[in-house]
Scaffold this active site. Structure first.
Site, PDB file in Angstrom:
ATOM      1  N   GLU A  48     -46.628  56.035 -65.422  1.00 31.46           N
ATOM      2  CA  GLU A  48     -47.270  57.278 -65.848  1.00 31.46           C
ATOM      3  C   GLU A  48     -48.142  57.808 -64.716  1.00 31.46           C
ATOM      4  O   GLU A  48     -48.854  57.059 -64.057  1.00 31.46           O
ATOM      5  CB  GLU A  48     -48.117  57.024 -67.098  1.00 31.46           C
ATOM      6  CG  GLU A  48     -48.784  58.265 -67.655  1.00 31.46           C
ATOM      7  CD  GLU A  48     -49.591  58.001 -68.921  1.00 31.46           C
ATOM      8  OE1 GLU A  48     -49.812  58.958 -69.684  1.00 31.46           O
ATOM      9  OE2 GLU A  48     -50.003  56.838 -69.147  1.00 31.46           O
ATOM     10  N   LYS A 127     -45.094  64.104 -73.311  1.00 35.97           N
ATOM     11  CA  LYS A 127     -45.833  63.152 -74.146  1.00 35.97           C
ATOM     12  C   LYS A 127     -46.165  63.778 -75.498  1.00 35.97           C
ATOM     13  O   LYS A 127     -46.802  64.827 -75.574  1.00 35.97           O
ATOM     14  CB  LYS A 127     -47.105  62.736 -73.415  1.00 35.97           C
ATOM     15  CG  LYS A 127     -47.869  61.565 -74.033  1.00 35.97           C
ATOM     16  CD  LYS A 127     -49.001  61.175 -73.092  1.00 35.97           C
ATOM     17  CE  LYS A 127     -49.705  59.905 -73.512  1.00 35.97           C
ATOM     18  NZ  LYS A 127     -50.744  59.513 -72.518  1.00 35.97           N
ATOM     19  N   CYS A 169     -46.673  56.131 -72.796  1.00 36.82           N
ATOM     20  CA  CYS A 169     -47.948  55.479 -73.057  1.00 36.82           C
ATOM     21  C   CYS A 169     -48.343  55.487 -74.533  1.00 36.82           C
ATOM     22  O   CYS A 169     -47.836  54.701 -75.315  1.00 36.82           O
ATOM     23  CB  CYS A 169     -49.027  56.117 -72.184  1.00 36.82           C
ATOM     24  SG  CYS A 169     -50.522  55.093 -72.016  1.00 36.82           S
TER      25      CYS A 169
END
Length: 298
Positions: A48, A127, A169
């Protein structure tokens, strides 16, 4: 039982050390990706925010405009670096994530780009779940101060191998994404992620093993290397977990590449021994994979 992984796949996770110089980060990424390719990896993952420091104060400065696609080199140097690198490495390359700026909406996103061995973009994942937490005395972080969330679940077909899922994440904390991906015949879930010293110690390995155990698929988590001089300290410990929730390989804290050989027989063996697929009670509870789902499919 259906074959999910058509042939063995060597996966590499590049736990990259990044700094404030984007060009240097891209150069370092190139070196380590080519190293992984030389070791026989056919799917290579970066962490990331691999092209920048991680933090709300950095997102606007390092953001690149990706649309319309393909973008110009001036507006998206990381896009072109990844495309060229995938072709040079002759491998599938998941470019961790980069900060993205969308001019039409005036919004910022945390965005993963995946390229095939020909250097062609085959998937984009924004995301979905933003990292907004407040643990008293430990850490407060609110991505939503700068970033906007994506709104699609991302599945990618690799013709030689099978289907994989991409997320970033904090997305891993929401098992619905993983359940849907697994029921859509994915053999691997990939999460570039930058957990910190608080959440990493608590949940990094646990989340990886839980998603693998629940869905009986491979899971890969790719972190930046830890830098205690940075404003945000990544946990490190990039890892691959097998469908039976065993950790196959795990990095330490520093820059490192870890590898894992994925085979379909391990998925079949796990599912035969504990046959969850045929034991779920969708007469008692709903199947989340049958709901109103928005997909980004490559």
């Amino acid at each position: 039982m259906a074959t999910l992984l058509k042939r063995p796949l060597k996966l590499a996770l590049v736990q990259l050390a990044t700094g404030s110089d984007k060009s240097a980060n891209l150069s370092r990424a190139r070196s380590r990706v080519l190293e992984a390719a030389q070791q026989g990896a056919s799917l290579i993952v970066l962490p990331e925010c691999f092209n920048s420091p991680y933090g709300c104060q950095y997102f606007p400065k390092y953001a690149e405009t990706l649309l319309p696609s393909p973008p110009s080199k001036g507006k998206a140097p990381s896009f072109h670096a990844l495309s060229d690198l995938a072709k040079e490495a002759n491998a599938y390359l998941l470019g961790g994530s980069i900060p993205e700026y969308e001019t039409t909406s005036d919004k910022y996103f945390n965005t993963s780009l995946m390229f095939n061995p020909n250097g062609e973009l085959i998937a984009t994942h924004r995301k979905v779940h933003l990292f907004d937490i407040d643990i008293p005395g430990k850490i407060t972080f609110k991505e939503s101060e700068i970033l906007s969330p994506g709104n699609k679940l991302t599945l990618v077909d690799l013709p030689e191998y099978g289907r994989i899922a991409l997320a970033i994440c904090y997305d891993i904390r929401f098992p619905e994404l993983a359940m849907i991906a697994a029921r859509k015949q994915c053999f691997l879930l990939l999460y570039p992620g930058a957990f910190n010293l608080t959440t990493g110690a608590l949940h990094w390995s646990l989340q990886a093993r839980a998603r693998a155990m629940d869905n009986q698929v491979y899971v890969g988590l790719c972190s930046p290397a830890r830098d205690m001089e940075a404003s945000y300290n990544a946990w490190g410990h990039s890892m691959v977990v097998d469908p039976n929730a065993a950790v196959m390989t795990e990095a330490g804290e520093n820059e490192e590449i870890v590898y894992a050989d994925l085979v379909d027989s391990k998925i079949q063996e796990t599912r035969k021994g504990i046959p969850l697929q045929g034991q779920r009670r969708f007469d008692v509870y709903p199947d989340v994979s049958k709901g109103n789902i928005t997909f980004e499919e490559g």
